[in-house]
Design a protein around this motif. Structure first.
Motif, PDB file in Angstrom:
ATOM      1  N   ASP A  95       0.771   9.191   4.130  1.00  0.00           N
ATOM      2  CA  ASP A  95       1.356   9.440   2.829  1.00  0.00           C
ATOM      3  C   ASP A  95       1.702   8.165   2.248  1.00  0.00           C
ATOM      4  O   ASP A  95       1.791   7.123   2.802  1.00  0.00           O
ATOM      5  N   TYR A  96       1.510   8.297   0.983  1.00  0.00           N
ATOM      6  CA  TYR A  96       1.957   6.753   0.232  1.00  0.00           C
ATOM      7  C   TYR A  96       3.451   6.898  -0.012  1.00  0.00           C
ATOM      8  O   TYR A  96       3.823   7.695  -0.717  1.00  0.00           O
ATOM      9  N   ARG A  97       3.803   5.483   0.378  1.00  0.00           N
ATOM     10  CA  ARG A  97       5.483   5.685  -0.109  1.00  0.00           C
ATOM     11  C   ARG A  97       5.576   4.427  -0.722  1.00  0.00           C
ATOM     12  O   ARG A  97       4.827   3.251  -0.611  1.00  0.00           O
TER      13      ARG A  97
END
Length: 134
Positions: free
Chosen positions: A127-129
């Motif tokens: 997941d890109y945060r």
């Protein structure tokens, strides 16, 4: 005198037990170990598609190293001279397709086989945060 005889008998019994323990610790296949003329070790080089094959042998017999696929087709062959005692060889497996392979190391009478399994694993996307500071 009686005490010395008793101590001698106990020492003799202890010696017999020690001797029998040493004999029991000897490998049963001692004759087979003595007949082996070479040893093979193999390990994967971290973060690469390379393996290192290490061979230690007695002088006087030549060896053949073969890399074969699961259909037993020879992909690569190399010969080790009679005069060589130790060999460390890196094999780059990058160009090989996924599957099972094996190295056969032989002197004509003895053969040692080391198996390799090549698998491609797709990376799992994370997941890109983001963090924003104001």
């Amino acid at each position: 005198m009686k005490k010395q005889l008793k101590n001698l008998a106990m020492a003799l019994v202890a010696g017999i037990f020690t001797f029998s323990t040493v004999l029991a610790a000897e490998p049963i296949d001692n004759k087979l170990e003595a007949e082996k003329t070479f040893k093979v070790g193999m390990y994967r080089i971290v973060n690469s598609m390379k393996v290192n094959v290490i061979i230690e042998k007695k002088e006087g017999k030549a060896l053949e190293i073969s890399l074969k696929n699961e259909r037993n087709e020879t992909i690569y062959t190399e010969f080790v001279s009679k005069k060589t005692n130790k060999l460390s060889k890196k094999f780059d497996l990058t160009g090989l397709a996924d599957g099972k392979y094996h190295f056969d190391i032989t002197n004509g009478k003895e053969t040692i086989t080391k198996e390799i399994n090549l698998e491609t694993h797709q990376p799992i996307p994370a997941d890109y945060r983001t963090v924003e500071v104001k």
